[in-house]
Structure formats: C-alpha cells, structure tokens
Scaffold this motif. Structure first.
Motif, mmCIF file in Angstrom:
data_model
loop_
_atom_site.group_PDB
_atom_site.id
_atom_site.type_symbol
_atom_site.label_atom_id
_atom_site.label_comp_id
_atom_site.label_asym_id
_atom_site.label_seq_id
_atom_site.Cartn_x
_atom_site.Cartn_y
_atom_site.Cartn_z
ATOM 1 N N VAL A 107 41.894 53.931 -7.454
ATOM 2 C CA VAL A 107 42.748 54.078 -7.194
ATOM 3 C C VAL A 107 43.201 54.569 -8.411
ATOM 4 N N TRP A 148 52.986 49.521 -7.464
ATOM 5 C CA TRP A 148 51.952 50.097 -9.345
ATOM 6 C C TRP A 148 52.464 50.273 -10.022
ATOM 7 N N THR A 169 53.084 58.170 -2.248
ATOM 8 C CA THR A 169 52.226 57.575 -2.762
ATOM 9 C C THR A 169 51.372 56.026 -2.099
ATOM 10 N N ILE A 204 47.642 55.832 -1.585
ATOM 11 C CA ILE A 204 47.022 54.146 -2.203
ATOM 12 C C ILE A 204 46.638 53.912 -1.561
ATOM 13 N N GLN A 224 41.974 53.645 -0.616
ATOM 14 C CA GLN A 224 41.463 51.529 -0.783
ATOM 15 C C GLN A 224 40.621 52.410 0.657
#
Length: 457
Positions: free
Chosen positions: A234, A165, A220, A224, A228
C-alpha cells in the motif's frame, strides 16, 4: 526505494489552477526526494476524453516547469486491468450483481425507511446459479462489486472496520469500511470505474506516494483494501485541501474557469501561478519564488490547512508584479525583442519601467511612449500650457544623466515658484500622457533632449 508519484488527470477539459496544485504537490515532493513523477491520463471515459486535452495538459505542465519522467494512458492498459479483475474474481473479492438502477434506488429507500444506513445489502452474494441464469436469460448483464473486508464471518453482517493511515498532509486519518457500500468496479458494459484501473496502475508503476485532493479521502479507505486484496504494497497517501473561487465555488475543467491556458494567455508568469497554487492554504507566506527548486525548499505538505482555500485572481497579479520586478534584463532579453524592445535603450528602459508592470506584455505601451510619443488624450489648462512652455525652455544641455531631472526641476522651481504636484504632474503628463508611471528621472535620459523638446505643448 525510489519515491515515485503520479499526477492522474482525466483529459476531459483544460486543467485549471486547482489541478495544477495537485500536479505541483507531486512534482515538488518528487524534487525534494529525488524521485520520479509520472503523468498518467485517466482516459477510460471514451466519450469525454480527448487527445487534444491530453496534449494541452502536457503543454501546460511543461510551461509550469513540470517535466514528467513518463507519460502513460490508462486506455492502453486494458490487459493489465483485466488481469486484476480476474484475480479478484478468483479470490471471491469481486462478485456479480444484476440489479437495475431503479431496483437499487428502491432498496435504498426501503433501508432508509427502516432507519438503516443506505448501503448495498450484498444481495448479489446470495444469488444461486439458477438466479444468475435467469437474469442472463432476461438479457441482464452483471456489474461487479468489490466485497469490502468489513465483516468477521458473515458478509451480511458488516461491522465497524477501521482503515487507518498516516496522511502525509493531514496526519492520522481513518475510514470505516463498515459504513460503506461495496463499490462497483466494473460496469454492465465491461468498462471500469475509476477505482480499479487507478489501483492496478499504481501497483504496476510502483507508485510509492499518492498525493491528491481531500475529496478522495473516503476513496482511500476502499483503495487500501483493494491494494491488499491484490496482494500489493500500500502506498503512502496525502490529501491536500482544495482551491475554490473567492465566492467558495469549486473549480471545474468543463467551464474552463481559471485554466492554466487562460492564465498563461493573460500574460501571467508560470512561477506566479505555481507559487500561489502551492503556498495558498498553507502556513507559509504566499510570496513568489523565482524557480521550482526554491519553491521545493519551502514546500511542506504537512503545513497545509484542512479547510478549503479561496483563490483570488487578484493575488496572482500581485505575485506576478513582484516576480517581474525581480527579473534581470538578461532573463527577459529575447522576450522583450518580441515586443519590439531592442537596441541600446532596451536595458535601461527595462530597469526604468519594470516596477510599473503587472505583466511583461505591458512593456509595449511604455516602449511606444518612450520611443514615439506620449499617450494621447491629455488636455492642459492655459495656465499649465504657459508653465510647461517656460519649463521646457529651461531644459539643460546634454549630455544627460541620472541627475539631469533634478537639475531641471530645480531650475523650474526657482523660475516659476511651483513645487510638489503642481510642478511634477504637468511635466509627467506632457512627457508620458499618464498620471503615474516610472520615475521621470529614469525616463528623461531615455527620451533625450530632442525627444523631450518634441513633447513641448
């Protein structure tokens, strides 16, 4: 899309300046983007959570000029969390495991002895219906793990699976799910660990940006994957560096060290705390701002360093002093009344002494010095007593103004031959009882001729 952020403390103690840093990062981000700020109490730990701590947190945030658009409690949202659990069970993403803590520790040691990463081997996925029935017959209750999507076909053969990310603070970030154990989301007693309620609530509240400390970076990657798995969008993530003490130790709510409450009670101004909490550990100069909008203009999450930032309480005193010096009398009028500072002398008194204050409450001693008597305890040599008596005999007649002190000291210098420290220090001690303080030229008109003569030794 409305930018929506949240600050999610657990009400298990008083928030400290490190917690305030997270709250402020979120608040300023919302201000800059005309977004919403939600205060969410992560109070699922029934043993340690207290309403008094939640109330104190809300009070502390208001004092810091942070005003949530909504206040939520995770403990009141169990139905929503149960729904998320059932969805994960139906999809097979959540599976039951029956190992005891001792058994898990033994498995971890065995894997280490085989030079394998000490992660859970997903034995729970291999249980048959009969195995589970046997465990239940023994009185065991399952804990439930989230099956990470870190394999191609065989869940017992995890592979490197990069979750990436663009972090709004740190830039590009990556977590390899293949190196992690499937996290436990539900304990044997049916209570939830942090991860599931946090994600479920972020989804329901429409959180668009999650900004928190960098101790959550690994979390994190898992979260994430959980977003999902629940079919949700997200949010963007940002992880700021943490504040530590000057010796490098972490801050803790349990000890109460550097709590916002204690800092407030010590007389510090909210914007001194906010300015330091936000700007330390960034590329910005740590200078105080007078209000949140101005601090928001300077706020840039991407300017934050990756390394931990040491917090020195002495820096707060310096910032506090700068804020006080910039304060106009009108902004302090009501507060000064509470300290007994009122009447026609109040404004010139404030203008004279504000440059010598670390905290507003310090006005009390100076007001007493100006309106009652010098601070006691000063002794003079016989030589200085003679000098002062001669000096006081040279006091100009009223009316007095800004130039009166210069007129007086010029006459003293001419008559006695004294100058510099030998002249000014005895006068300061006689008038105030202190070796340092405001300009005597500013204090003299406040004392008046009668009040000054009353201090003649």
């Amino acid at each position: 899309m409305t930018v929506t952020v949240r600050f999610a403390p657990s009400p298990t103690g008083q928030i400290h300046i490190g917690n305030a840093r997270t709250a402020l990062f979120n608040w300023l981000f919302a201000l800059k983007n005309r977004g919403r700020f939600i205060l969410r109490f992560d109070d699922t730990d029934a043993e340690r959570s207290r309403q008094e701590y939640a109330d104190q947190t809300l009070y502390d945030l208001h004092w810091l000029n942070i005003f949530p658009d909504a206040v939520e409690y995770q403990s009141r949202r169990r139905a929503s969390h149960e729904e998320a659990v059932e969805r994960l069970k139906r999809s097979g993403a959540l599976y039951p495991c029956y190992e005891t803590a001792e058994e898990l520790e033994l498995k971890r040691k065995i894997r280490l002895s085989r030079r394998l990463p000490p992660i859970y081997g997903r034995e729970g996925l291999a249980y048959s219906n009969q195995d589970r029935a046997n465990f239940e017959a023994e009185g065991r209750k399952p804990h439930w793990r989230f099956r990470l999507p870190n394999y191609r076909r065989d869940p017992f053969d995890p592979v490197r699976t990069e979750i990436t990310w663009t972090d709004i603070v740190r830039g590009r970030e990556m977590v390899d799910l293949g190196s992690l154990s499937d996290p436990i989301l539900v304990r044997e007693d049916g209570t939830y660990l942090y991860t599931l309620p946090s994600v479920a609530d972020d989804i329901e509240f429409g959180i668009t940006h999650v900004i928190r400390g960098d101790d959550h970076v690994t979390n994190t990657g898992v979260q994430i994957a959980l977003f999902q798995a629940l079919g949700a969008t997200v949010p963007a993530f940002g992880h700021h560096n943490l504040l530590t003490t000057a010796t490098g130790e972490g801050l803790s709510k349990r000890t109460g060290a550097l709590s916002i409450r204690s800092l407030r009670e010590s007389g510090l101004e909210p914007m001194a705390i906010a300015s330091l909490a936000v700007l330390t550990g960034t590329s910005e100069n740590v200078v105080p701002e007078s209000d949140m909008l101005k601090l928001a203009e300077r706020f840039d999450p991407a300017a934050t360093s990756r390394s931990a930032s040491k917090f020195d309480p002495d820096d707060l005193t310096n910032l506090n002093r700068a804020i006080i010096q910039a304060m106009p009398f009108e902004a302090l009028r009501d507060r000064l009344v509470a300290y007994g500072v009122m009447g026609e002398k109040a404004e010139p008194f404030w203008m004279a002494i504000k440059g010598n204050l670390d905290r507003v409450q310090d006005v009390t001693s100076w007001w007493k010095i100006v309106t009652v008597r010098p601070e006691p305890g000063v002794t003079f040599s016989a030589e200085d007593v003679a000098f002062l008596r001669e000096a006081f005999d040279l006091l100009p007649e009223e009316p007095w103004e800004a130039g009166t002190f210069k007129e007086w000291t010029s006459a003293i210098r001419e008559k006695t031959g004294r100058k510099g420290k030998a002249l000014f220090m005895p006068l300061r001690l006689a008038l105030t009882g202190r070796e340092s303080g405001p300009e005597l030229a500013d204090l003299l008109p406040l004392l008046g001729r009668a009040g000054t003569l009353a201090r003649r030794p």
